[in-house]
Design a protein around this motif. Structure first.
Motif, PDB file in Angstrom:
ATOM      1  N   LEU A 504     -50.982  31.290  -6.870  1.00 42.06           N
ATOM      2  CA  LEU A 504     -50.765  30.067  -6.089  1.00 42.06           C
ATOM      3  C   LEU A 504     -49.404  30.042  -5.411  1.00 42.06           C
ATOM      4  O   LEU A 504     -48.960  28.986  -4.953  1.00 42.06           O
ATOM      5  N   ASN A 505     -48.756  31.169  -5.330  1.00 43.65           N
ATOM      6  CA  ASN A 505     -47.472  31.244  -4.652  1.00 43.65           C
ATOM      7  C   ASN A 505     -47.664  30.991  -3.158  1.00 43.65           C
ATOM      8  O   ASN A 505     -48.388  31.725  -2.486  1.00 43.65           O
ATOM      9  N   PRO A 506     -47.042  29.952  -2.620  1.00 34.52           N
ATOM     10  CA  PRO A 506     -47.247  29.640  -1.198  1.00 34.52           C
ATOM     11  C   PRO A 506     -46.727  30.726  -0.264  1.00 34.52           C
ATOM     12  O   PRO A 506     -47.116  30.760   0.910  1.00 34.52           O
ATOM     13  N   ASP A 507     -45.871  31.608  -0.768  1.00 32.88           N
ATOM     14  CA  ASP A 507     -45.350  32.689   0.063  1.00 32.88           C
ATOM     15  C   ASP A 507     -46.284  33.900   0.096  1.00 32.88           C
ATOM     16  O   ASP A 507     -46.034  34.852   0.834  1.00 32.88           O
ATOM     17  N   VAL A 508     -47.346  33.841  -0.715  1.00 31.11           N
ATOM     18  CA  VAL A 508     -48.319  34.931  -0.749  1.00 31.11           C
ATOM     19  C   VAL A 508     -49.583  34.468  -0.051  1.00 31.11           C
ATOM     20  O   VAL A 508     -50.176  33.445  -0.417  1.00 31.11           O
ATOM     21  N   ASP A 509     -49.997  35.184   0.979  1.00 32.99           N
ATOM     22  CA  ASP A 509     -51.195  34.815   1.732  1.00 32.99           C
ATOM     23  C   ASP A 509     -52.418  35.383   1.013  1.00 32.99           C
ATOM     24  O   ASP A 509     -52.905  36.464   1.330  1.00 32.99           O
TER      25      ASP A 509
END
Length: 515
Positions: A504-509
């Motif tokens: 759920l890391n927002p920096d990971v697409d």
């Protein structure tokens, strides 16, 4: 009168069943029996993924259905009985319809709060007609909107979808929201997800463009119809009105956007004013008229109330099971539904729905059931799917029942639709898009699961449930664009242990990663 296929109910399940049968067998006559000349049909249908689908629900006249499906005939009557040995349904006017195969899509009726001597201060809202035809319990005013327009304070009882929408939509008056759970909207959310919505209960209502003070709603390109017999007559001997008030009238359930064209503003205050007080872990214990209120009763002051200082008091007082007493103008009961199964003398499940097998057959030969009226008793149900009485599943079950009826008629094997592999529902609460996938609240998992959360105040809430490092459910609030990716992860049961919290890391697409 005889027909190969007879369908009882003009809601989403019944209409979907009739439309699907018409496509499968365009030459035979199909009879749809509806208690209302309002029926519900699906519009703007769009497949979002393999199981997830989005659509709207529109109210339409019966003529629209018969024009679209020429072999469908609609009869506006109430079914009062079923004679299994003769394969007949009995109508309220005494006539009978014979069938080869019958599908019962009679929906469900609201569990109304019993008001006793104060029933004229209790309004039940669950279906289209209950919003438009609450006349006798409204002291002869035109409808719910008219009563609300003069209200200073109302009490909403219930914690499901309609109660949640109503509390959010009502402005211009004070609202006490009485729920029997620890948190709001527990039918859909746990306490964590509910916390995301709490700040919106008291904020001023904004226009679609974001300007506070303009509550004008954008028009929807959907036709709206009303019951002629109700809108044109308001006499006490009107059978349509009286059947609604007695609870015997079974209208179509409210679908999405039910409140869009309603003026939900109370009286005497700014139309954007919103003030909601939530009372948790309680139900209604007793109602009092002003002269019945015990002298030693302490009436709770509403926080920041504009009205408690007025000496004239309130038309009705409500005592909750937590001991709190509030005064109000009227009570709205939105406390769930009970399946309409009593008229058909069929085997019912523990929840009161007509028990159906894996091919939607009831305990009686050639009789099927779908939608809110049925209770799925499948021994091979998919792990990530469960029944929940929502308009999404009403459409799916109605269409599947039609496929079963036709397949049995032509003696072909029944193929179950892929939508029953995964629970998937799209709706909107408090103006936010909400997507529910799989066992989104840990249904049936006990405590044997892990939760991952991503939360951005006022923008999004993402909750993922992992069981043995595999995704089994998710709640998505806001425009996350994660629904299709998460649907695939649940269905494919990929081992996600290598990702950990980076899932759920927002920096990971992650959409591109799992594409």
């Amino acid at each position: 009168m005889t027909s190969r296929y007879v369908i009882v109910g003009g809601g989403i399940a019944g209409v979907s069943c009739a439309e699907q049968l018409s496509q499968l067998d365009s030459k035979c006559e199909i009879i749809l029996v509806s208690e209302s000349n309002l029926i519900k049909s699906v519009t703007n249908f769009r497949k979002v993924g393999r199981a997830l689908e989005e659509f709207g629900v529109k109210e339409t006249s019966t003529s629209c259905l018969t024009q679209q499906c020429p072999n469908v005939k609609v009869i506006i009557q109430r079914v009062t009985g079923h004679v299994a040995k003769d394969k007949e349904v009995v109508l309220v006017n005494g006539s009978r319809i014979q069938y080869d195969r019958l599908c019962i899509c009679a929906g469900a009726r609201p569990k109304l709060l019993v008001g006793g001597n104060h029933s004229n201060r209790v309004i039940g809202i669950r279906d289209t007609e209950s919003v438009k035809v609450i006349r006798w319990c409204l002291f002869y005013t035109k409808d719910f909107q008219a009563r609300l327009s003069t209200a200073r304070r109302i009490i909403v009882v219930g914690n499901g979808g309609i109660a949640t929408e109503l509390v959010y939509e009502v402005t211009g008056c004070e609202v006490v929201w009485a729920i029997r759970d620890d948190s709001i909207s527990s039918t859909f959310f746990d306490a964590g997800a509910a916390t995301f919505f709490l700040p919106h209960l008291d904020e001023q209502k904004a226009s679609p463009s974001g300007a506070v003070g303009d509550v004008t709603k954008e028009p929807l390109k959907r036709s709206k119809y009303t019951l002629d017999s109700v809108d044109d007559h308001c006499q006490k001997d009107n059978p349509t009105v009286m059947s609604v008030m007695s609870g015997s009238y079974k209208g179509s359930a409210l679908g999405p956007d039910w409140s869009v064209h309603l003026n939900m503003c109370g009286g005497g205050l700014h139309q954007c004013y919103r003030n909601v007080q939530v009372e948790c872990n309680c139900e209604v214990a007793e109602l009092f008229a002003p002269h019945e209120l015990p002298c030693d009763t302490m009436v709770k002051k509403f926080p920041n109330s504009k009205w408690d200082h007025i000496s004239s008091g309130w038309p009705v007082y409500v005592k909750l099971t937590n001991g709190v007493v509030y005064g109000c103008d009227f009570i709205v009961s939105a406390t769930g539904v009970t399946p309409n199964a009593t008229s058909f003398q069929l085997q019912v499940a523990s929840d009161g729905g007509i028990a159906v097998d894996t091919e939607m057959r009831s305990s009686c030969e050639h009789v099927y059931a779908a939608g809110d009226a049925c209770s799925v008793q499948w021994n091979d149900v998919a792990f990530h799917w469960f029944q929940m009485r929502l308009w999404t599943q009403a459409r799916q079950l109605g269409a599947f029942a039609a496929n079963c009826m036709w397949s049995h008629t032509v003696k072909q094997p029944v193929l179950r639709d892929f939508c029953f592999e995964l629970f998937a529902h799209v709706t909107r609460f408090f103006g936010y898009k909400v997507v529910l996938l799989g066992r989104y609240n840990g249904q049936g998992l006990g405590k044997n699961y892990e939760i991952l959360l991503r939360y951005t105040k006022g923008m999004e809430f993402v909750k993922v449930l992992l069981h043995n490092s595999k995704m089994v459910g998710a709640i998505l609030i806001g425009e996350t664009d994660l629904e299709e990716t998460f649907e695939n992860l649940i269905l494919n049961q990929m081992d996600l242990s290598q990702f950990g919290e980076n899932l759920l890391n927002p920096d990971v697409d992650i959409e591109d990663f799992f594409d």
